[in-house]
Design a protein around this motif. Structure first.
Motif, PDB file in Angstrom:
ATOM      1  N   VAL A   1      11.000   4.405  -0.675  1.00 46.88           N
ATOM      2  CA  VAL A   1      10.169   5.480  -0.128  1.00 46.88           C
ATOM      3  C   VAL A   1       9.393   6.179  -1.238  1.00 46.88           C
ATOM      4  N   GLN A   2      10.030   6.457  -2.357  1.00 54.85           N
ATOM      5  CA  GLN A   2       9.319   7.112  -3.461  1.00 54.85           C
ATOM      6  C   GLN A   2       8.188   6.233  -4.004  1.00 54.85           C
ATOM      7  N   LYS A   3       8.351   4.944  -3.943  1.00 54.50           N
ATOM      8  CA  LYS A   3       7.321   4.029  -4.431  1.00 54.50           C
ATOM      9  C   LYS A   3       6.142   3.912  -3.472  1.00 54.50           C
ATOM     10  N   PHE A   4       6.406   3.957  -2.158  1.00 48.32           N
ATOM     11  CA  PHE A   4       5.364   3.665  -1.173  1.00 48.32           C
ATOM     12  C   PHE A   4       4.939   4.865  -0.315  1.00 48.32           C
ATOM     13  N   LEU A   5       5.432   6.066  -0.622  1.00 48.40           N
ATOM     14  CA  LEU A   5       5.078   7.246   0.167  1.00 48.40           C
ATOM     15  C   LEU A   5       4.613   8.374  -0.730  1.00 48.40           C
ATOM     16  N   GLU A   6       3.554   9.032  -0.289  1.00 48.26           N
ATOM     17  CA  GLU A   6       3.122  10.276  -0.921  1.00 48.26           C
ATOM     18  C   GLU A   6       2.944  11.299   0.192  1.00 48.26           C
ATOM     19  N   ILE A   7       3.537  12.451   0.009  1.00 45.23           N
ATOM     20  CA  ILE A   7       3.389  13.556   0.958  1.00 45.23           C
ATOM     21  C   ILE A   7       2.433  14.548   0.326  1.00 45.23           C
ATOM     22  N   VAL A   8       1.422  14.962   1.084  1.00 42.45           N
ATOM     23  CA  VAL A   8       0.461  15.929   0.568  1.00 42.45           C
ATOM     24  C   VAL A   8       0.390  17.132   1.502  1.00 42.45           C
ATOM     25  N   SER A   9       0.165  18.298   0.888  1.00 41.02           N
ATOM     26  CA  SER A   9      -0.020  19.516   1.667  1.00 41.02           C
ATOM     27  C   SER A   9      -0.595  20.610   0.788  1.00 41.02           C
ATOM     28  N   GLU A  10      -1.773  21.054   1.144  1.00 39.30           N
ATOM     29  CA  GLU A  10      -2.369  22.222   0.490  1.00 39.30           C
ATOM     30  C   GLU A  10      -1.801  23.503   1.112  1.00 39.30           C
ATOM     31  N   GLN A  11      -1.535  23.458   2.414  1.00 34.65           N
ATOM     32  CA  GLN A  11      -1.120  24.647   3.149  1.00 34.65           C
ATOM     33  C   GLN A  11       0.379  24.930   3.065  1.00 34.65           C
ATOM     34  N   GLU A  12       1.188  23.907   2.901  1.00 32.67           N
ATOM     35  CA  GLU A  12       2.652  24.053   2.927  1.00 32.67           C
ATOM     36  C   GLU A  12       3.329  23.354   1.748  1.00 32.67           C
TER      37      GLU A  12
ATOM     38  N   LEU B   1       0.833  -1.206   0.000  1.00 37.63           N
ATOM     39  CA  LEU B   1       0.000   0.000   0.000  1.00 37.63           C
ATOM     40  C   LEU B   1       0.862   1.247   0.000  1.00 37.63           C
ATOM     41  N   LYS B   2       0.328   2.312  -0.533  1.00 37.63           N
ATOM     42  CA  LYS B   2       0.991   3.605  -0.469  1.00 37.63           C
ATOM     43  C   LYS B   2       0.582   4.286   0.827  1.00 37.63           C
ATOM     44  N   LEU B   3       1.556   4.833   1.538  1.00 34.84           N
ATOM     45  CA  LEU B   3       1.297   5.634   2.726  1.00 34.84           C
ATOM     46  C   LEU B   3       1.230   7.096   2.307  1.00 34.84           C
ATOM     47  N   VAL B   4       0.139   7.755   2.650  1.00 36.52           N
ATOM     48  CA  VAL B   4      -0.022   9.179   2.376  1.00 36.52           C
ATOM     49  C   VAL B   4       0.105   9.920   3.702  1.00 36.52           C
ATOM     50  N   VAL B   5       1.058  10.854   3.775  1.00 41.71           N
ATOM     51  CA  VAL B   5       1.265  11.660   4.970  1.00 41.71           C
ATOM     52  C   VAL B   5       0.834  13.083   4.654  1.00 41.71           C
ATOM     53  N   ASN B   6      -0.134  13.571   5.425  1.00 37.94           N
ATOM     54  CA  ASN B   6      -0.653  14.923   5.239  1.00 37.94           C
ATOM     55  C   ASN B   6       0.024  15.860   6.230  1.00 37.94           C
ATOM     56  N   LEU B   7       0.648  16.916   5.704  1.00 35.28           N
ATOM     57  CA  LEU B   7       1.357  17.891   6.525  1.00 35.28           C
ATOM     58  C   LEU B   7       0.448  18.997   7.062  1.00 35.28           C
ATOM     59  N   ASP B   8      -0.769  19.079   6.583  1.00 36.96           N
ATOM     60  CA  ASP B   8      -1.642  20.210   6.905  1.00 36.96           C
ATOM     61  C   ASP B   8      -2.216  20.145   8.317  1.00 36.96           C
ATOM     62  N   PHE B   9      -2.743  21.286   8.735  1.00 37.80           N
ATOM     63  CA  PHE B   9      -3.520  21.447   9.979  1.00 37.80           C
ATOM     64  C   PHE B   9      -2.692  21.433  11.257  1.00 37.80           C
ATOM     65  N   THR B  10      -1.392  21.725  11.163  1.00 39.38           N
ATOM     66  CA  THR B  10      -0.594  21.954  12.366  1.00 39.38           C
ATOM     67  C   THR B  10      -0.357  23.456  12.480  1.00 39.38           C
ATOM     68  N   ALA B  11       0.278  23.881  13.565  1.00 39.60           N
ATOM     69  CA  ALA B  11       0.613  25.295  13.755  1.00 39.60           C
ATOM     70  C   ALA B  11       1.859  25.682  12.957  1.00 39.60           C
ATOM     71  N   GLY B  12       2.453  24.740  12.246  1.00 41.03           N
ATOM     72  CA  GLY B  12       3.650  25.008  11.448  1.00 41.03           C
ATOM     73  C   GLY B  12       4.755  24.019  11.796  1.00 41.03           C
ATOM     74  N   TYR B  13       5.853  24.106  11.052  1.00 45.67           N
ATOM     75  CA  TYR B  13       6.954  23.162  11.218  1.00 45.67           C
ATOM     76  C   TYR B  13       8.293  23.883  11.253  1.00 45.67           C
ATOM     77  N   ALA B  14       9.173  23.384  12.077  1.00 45.06           N
ATOM     78  CA  ALA B  14      10.589  23.689  11.914  1.00 45.06           C
ATOM     79  C   ALA B  14      11.077  22.741  10.816  1.00 45.06           C
ATOM     80  N   PRO B  15      11.821  23.234   9.840  1.00 45.16           N
ATOM     81  CA  PRO B  15      12.315  22.323   8.801  1.00 45.16           C
ATOM     82  C   PRO B  15      13.083  21.128   9.371  1.00 45.16           C
ATOM     83  N   SER B  16      13.712  21.307  10.537  1.00 44.23           N
ATOM     84  CA  SER B  16      14.469  20.201  11.124  1.00 44.23           C
ATOM     85  C   SER B  16      13.565  19.045  11.548  1.00 44.23           C
ATOM     86  N   PHE B  17      12.329  19.325  11.957  1.00 45.38           N
ATOM     87  CA  PHE B  17      11.378  18.252  12.291  1.00 45.38           C
ATOM     88  C   PHE B  17      11.155  17.374  11.057  1.00 45.38           C
ATOM     89  N   LEU B  18      10.833  18.004   9.942  1.00 42.56           N
ATOM     90  CA  LEU B  18      10.534  17.262   8.715  1.00 42.56           C
ATOM     91  C   LEU B  18      11.766  16.545   8.197  1.00 42.56           C
TER      92      LEU B  18
END
Length: 137
Positions: free
Chosen positions: A79-90, A46-63
């Protein structure tokens, strides 16, 4: 099929890179959620989709720490095959992860430059020579 997770479910206020310098760090997120969730998706095809949205923000070091450890443990191709990162806000943060973090941590992986662990973590998983192995501190 895919599996969707939101970083906001880990923390609305993600911290910095390491556990030793902040609560809700990228290191903690990786070891408590991202590693095992990704491993489970990988095993199920399965592909894992990680949504970055709806937090108060990120330090780049966290990501960088969270997604960099993923690259280190599973390799950029997997990772490129099984991960998708999504973000409308960032969208810029998503782009930073895909272009900078992935390349830098793949280089670290090739050079056996192990990521720093600043606290004891539960066992985690690494893909080595096509086989999942269990790692510990």
């Amino acid at each position: 099929m895919e599996n969707l997770i939101y970083i906001k479910e880990f923390s609305e206020y993600p911290g910095l890179r390491h556990c030793s310098i902040s609560d809700d760090s990228g290191e903690e997120y990786y070891h408590s959620i991202l590693n095992t969730t990704f491993k489970d998706c990988y095993e199920k095809g399965l592909k894992l989709v990680v949504n970055l949205d709806f937090t108060a923000g990120y330090a780049p070091s966290f990501l960088d720490e969270a997604f960099g450890n993923l690259i280190y443990d599973f390799g950029v191709d997997t990772v490129q095959k099984f991960l998708e990162i999504v973000s409308e806000q960032e969208p810029d943060l998503k782009e930073m992860i895909l272009t900078e973090t992935f390349a830098q941590w793949e280089e670290r992986r090739k050079n056996d430059d192990e990521p720093k662990k600043t606290k004891e973590h539960q066992n985690w998983f690494r893909l080595k020579d096509g086989e999942l192995i269990t790692k510990s501190n």
